[in-house]
Design an enzyme around this catalytic site. Structure first.
Site, mmCIF file in Angstrom:
data_model
loop_
_atom_site.group_PDB
_atom_site.id
_atom_site.type_symbol
_atom_site.label_atom_id
_atom_site.label_comp_id
_atom_site.label_asym_id
_atom_site.label_seq_id
_atom_site.Cartn_x
_atom_site.Cartn_y
_atom_site.Cartn_z
ATOM 1 N N HIS A 273 50.073 33.082 40.067
ATOM 2 C CA HIS A 273 49.448 33.557 41.045
ATOM 3 C C HIS A 273 47.915 32.590 40.690
ATOM 4 O O HIS A 273 47.164 32.658 41.870
ATOM 5 C CB HIS A 273 48.864 34.845 40.521
ATOM 6 C CG HIS A 273 48.162 35.887 41.646
ATOM 7 N ND1 HIS A 273 48.477 36.054 42.744
ATOM 8 C CD2 HIS A 273 46.875 36.264 41.596
ATOM 9 C CE1 HIS A 273 47.938 36.745 43.654
ATOM 10 N NE2 HIS A 273 46.693 36.825 42.993
ATOM 11 N N TYR B 14 36.923 38.191 50.645
ATOM 12 C CA TYR B 14 38.080 38.881 49.756
ATOM 13 C C TYR B 14 37.915 40.371 50.321
ATOM 14 O O TYR B 14 39.045 40.943 50.818
ATOM 15 C CB TYR B 14 37.451 38.892 48.355
ATOM 16 C CG TYR B 14 38.629 39.345 47.442
ATOM 17 C CD1 TYR B 14 39.800 38.544 47.237
ATOM 18 C CD2 TYR B 14 38.591 40.899 46.971
ATOM 19 C CE1 TYR B 14 40.722 39.140 46.381
ATOM 20 C CE2 TYR B 14 39.565 41.275 46.156
ATOM 21 C CZ TYR B 14 40.633 40.293 45.721
ATOM 22 O OH TYR B 14 41.292 40.811 44.821
ATOM 23 N N ASP C 295 54.679 33.201 40.643
ATOM 24 C CA ASP C 295 53.700 34.369 40.684
ATOM 25 C C ASP C 295 54.202 35.923 40.243
ATOM 26 O O ASP C 295 55.472 36.291 40.734
ATOM 27 C CB ASP C 295 53.183 34.378 42.153
ATOM 28 C CG ASP C 295 51.979 35.228 42.418
ATOM 29 O OD1 ASP C 295 51.790 36.171 41.644
ATOM 30 O OD2 ASP C 295 51.255 34.898 43.413
ATOM 31 N N SER D 165 45.176 35.986 47.774
ATOM 32 C CA SER D 165 45.472 37.241 47.137
ATOM 33 C C SER D 165 45.294 38.406 48.042
ATOM 34 O O SER D 165 45.795 38.420 49.427
ATOM 35 C CB SER D 165 45.167 37.688 45.793
ATOM 36 O OG SER D 165 45.727 38.625 45.084
#
Length: 693
Positions: A666, A468, A631, A548
């Site tokens: 999302h 991430y 999203d 993301s």
């Protein structure tokens, strides 16, 4: 085990290729070409036809794989392992303690909100979203009980949009009151002591602000139950991108508004409600630091990284909130103080020691008061309890420990299991290692490895590297219902603690944001090379995954070092970093990434923007891009444009697939049925590409 040969090269059908229509922009004196600008228009018939063709090609590629049926069957079993949320507890004279918590069992699409009267009471479904939509696409976004547990404010949204409708339910009757508010996305709720109303956050109605700004302008209002439908405005931030949340002291006197301005700065404002028309006064403002408040009747505590990148706690007298009168009560330590709550007249401090949790107790003056033991190296996912109550609840999980709620009796200093999720997985088959490796600048990066016991270091292990690296988010050991599918087949799961995250404090976060964002990608690529150098895997057996901001990470990795990886899963990603701030709520992320309109930020964004780094004739790994039409955070145009660009550019013959979900967002609130379908496609793709069919 025997590992099959990798999948043969497969080219995406030419019929799915998008037409090119180059749009040329000049930004800061630089010519920028965009061949798929037309795919930004999600309302056009041509874009919808493109999505239909891409989905059909993805179905054709994955539905025929020999392992898909078995993958879906096993994932259905694994995802039937339930979920369990940390309870909120409310006390009231003459009635047993009332516990509120969410739980999903078996094949339920959505978690149900339950209430339990007394420790030994029966659980009663209070809000069941599964009964509200046959396809499971109605979700509970958030919920907050009143101080006496008689009423519940909660938010419902449809189709993964997270655009909550605020409702109020009578806990005894199970029926909703007439009071409601729309556009209460991620609302913050502060009930008055008498339960007759609450302060809350919501967004503007369509038409109240200029078009395109509906996901900004978050403000604080007050709802008096049974009053007129036009709730009075209480607090409006200076900047439309500011993010206010609200809290109220137990005695109802002190109203506290905390305002986040990006992910590295916040302010705290205080109003004395005992004084008529008293203004908000600043407690902490104008400093590049984070301040998170906890308010009691006559004591305001701030968890802050002001002068302490691993955080400390200061005490503030709300009657004299001047900085000169602040008192430090918990100094910065070696571990990161990543969260706190006041429960049982104690400060319950959740800390990170080498990216895994410890929980320590302190008196309100900061004196150490012990530690709550945890069952393993893992993660605390929530702290529950009332400020003056006798019990602390901790949500806990780890790679091999499914969600477990621990109850700590403050008076007896005893901890037991309140409730746990049962999982048909034998944790003794697997082991967890925490290792470290050197990144490109010599910095030591910690990394978790999960695999079967007796791992052979021969370079043949199929490995999934997940990352991430941003927004101060910490990747700590959490329970994955789906990872067992991979581990059971001899897979290795690797999770590095990249810079940009919060595992080692605010310095670690700032070392991977704005102009230093490339360092996050370097850390990730260094992890891949370390896995290969250690003979844990090889490029033909290595896949990467992220969602993301993690999807941006994956996009950067495959465009900067495509030969390192066999396959990639790129979920709900940001990929066009020169136009990202024009869509949905992305202006909120300028504090993390920088604005393309700023000449300095433009240079570093252009240098790594994955969409702009795709080069024709490059042998890219196999990729599946996943996104969803609902999203409201990351616009699906990123995945559409990147898939089109990479399909046209790759020379490897490996598939580049696009999967677009029609009735999801999302990720939050996605029903179990849709989760199973999406994860079946992702794991079918990975097993195919890693030679595990």
């Amino acid at each position: 085990m025997t590992i099959a040969a990798p999948a043969p090269a497969t080219t995406t059908a030419a019929a799915t290729r998008a037409r090119k229509e180059v749009v040329v922009d000049e930004m800061h004196g630089v010519t920028i070409e965009d061949p798929y600008r037309w795919l930004e228009d999600d309302e056009s018939a041509e874009t919808r036809a493109f999505v239909d063709a891409q989905n059909a090609a993805t179905r054709a590629a994955l539905d025929s794989r020999p392992t898909r049926a078995a993958v879906k069957a096993r994932l259905t079993e694994l995802l039937s392992i339930g979920t369990l949320g940390t309870p909120a507890v409310r006390y009231s004279k003459g009635r047993p303690a009332r516990y509120f918590f969410t739980r999903r069992s078996g094949g339920e699409n959505q978690p149900v909100l339950y209430v339990r009267d007394g420790l030994g009471g029966a659980d009663r479904a209070l809000v069941d979203p599964n009964a509200l939509a046959a396809d499971g696409t109605t979700a509970i976004d958030w919920w907050v009980p009143s101080r006496d547990g008689r009423l519940l404010a909660y938010g419902l949204s449809q189709g993964g949009t997270e655009d909550s409708t605020l409702l109020v339910r009578d806990v005894e009757t199970g029926k909703d009151l007439p009071d409601r508010a729309e556009h209460a996305r991620y609302s913050s709720i502060a009930w008055t002591p008498d339960g007759k109303g609450f302060y809350y956050a919501r967004y503007p109605r369509p038409g109240d602000v200029p078009a395109g700004e509906e996901l900004y302008h978050r403000k604080i209002y007050f709802m008096e139950l049974g009053a007129t439908p036009e709730d009075p405005l209480v607090y409006a931030p200076k900047d439309m991108k500011d993010w206010p949340s609200v809290a109220l002291s137990p005695d109802g006197r002190w109203l506290v508004v905390s305002v986040f301005q990006g992910w590295s700065k916040s302010e705290v404002w205080l109003r004395d409600l005992a004084k008529r028309d008293a203004p908000f006064v600043p407690v902490a403002a104008g400093v590049e630091a984070i301040y998170e408040p906890e308010i009691l009747d006559d004591l305001l505590l701030l968890r802050t990284n002001d002068g302490a990148p691993r955080y400390r706690v200061v005490a503030v007298d709300p009657r004299h909130p001047e900085r000169a009168r602040w008192r430090e009560i918990i100094a910065q330590g070696d571990d990161v103080l990543d969260g706190m709550a006041i429960v049982g007249k104690r400060i319950v401090a959740s800390t990170l020691a080498k990216a895994h949790a410890r929980v320590r107790l302190f008196a309100l003056d900061g004196a150490p008061a012990g530690e709550i033991p945890l069952p393993a190296i893992g993660t605390v996912v929530g702290i529950g309890g009332e400020w003056d109550g006798p019990e602390v609840f901790l949500g806990f999980e780890s790679y091999a420990v499914p969600p477990t709620i621990l109850r700590h009796d403050v008076r007896a200093a005893a901890t037991d299991v309140w409730q746990r999720v049962e999982a048909p997985i034998d944790p003794s088959l697997f082991e967890v290692e925490q290792r470290s490796y050197a990144s490109t600048d010599g910095a030591s990066i910690s990394l978790f490895l999960v695999h079967k016991k007796g791992l052979a270091r021969d370079g043949t292990n199929p490995t999934l590297l997940y990352g991430y690296g941003g927004f101060n988010v910490s990747l700590t050991p959490t329970f994955s219902r789906t990872m067992s599918l991979f581990l059971e087949r001899g897979g290795v799961y690797a999770v590095p603690n990249l810079r940009g995250g919060g595992e080692y404090g605010e310095d670690w976060h700032r070392a991977g944001m704005l102009g230093k964002k490339q360092q996050v990608f370097d850390d990730f690529l260094a992890a891949a090379r370390w896995l290969i150098d250690q003979k844990i895997t090889s490029p033909e057996r290595l896949a990467i995954s992220g969602r993301s901001n993690g999807g941006l990470l994956v996009g950067a990795a495959i465009t900067q070092a495509p030969s390192l990886f066999r396959a990639a899963v790129c979920g709900v990603p940001l990929l066009d970093m020169l136009r990202y701030d024009r869509f949905l709520l992305a202006k909120l992320w300028i504090a993390e990434y920088g604005a393309p309109g700023d000449p300095e930020a433009f240079e570093w964004l252009r240098a790594y923007s994955p969409y702009h780094r795709v080069a024709d004739g490059t042998p890219y790994p196999a990729v599946i891009f996943t996104t969803a039409e609902g999203d409201t955070r990351v616009d699906p145009m990123h995945a559409r444009k990147m898939a089109a660009r990479m399909q046209a550019a790759t020379s490897s013959g490996r598939p580049v697939l696009l999967r677009v979900e029609r009735k999801a967002g999302h990720g939050a609130g996605k029903p179990l049925a849709l989760q199973i379908e999406e994860l079946t496609d992702e794991w079918t793709f990975l097993l195919w590409q890693l030679g595990l069919e």
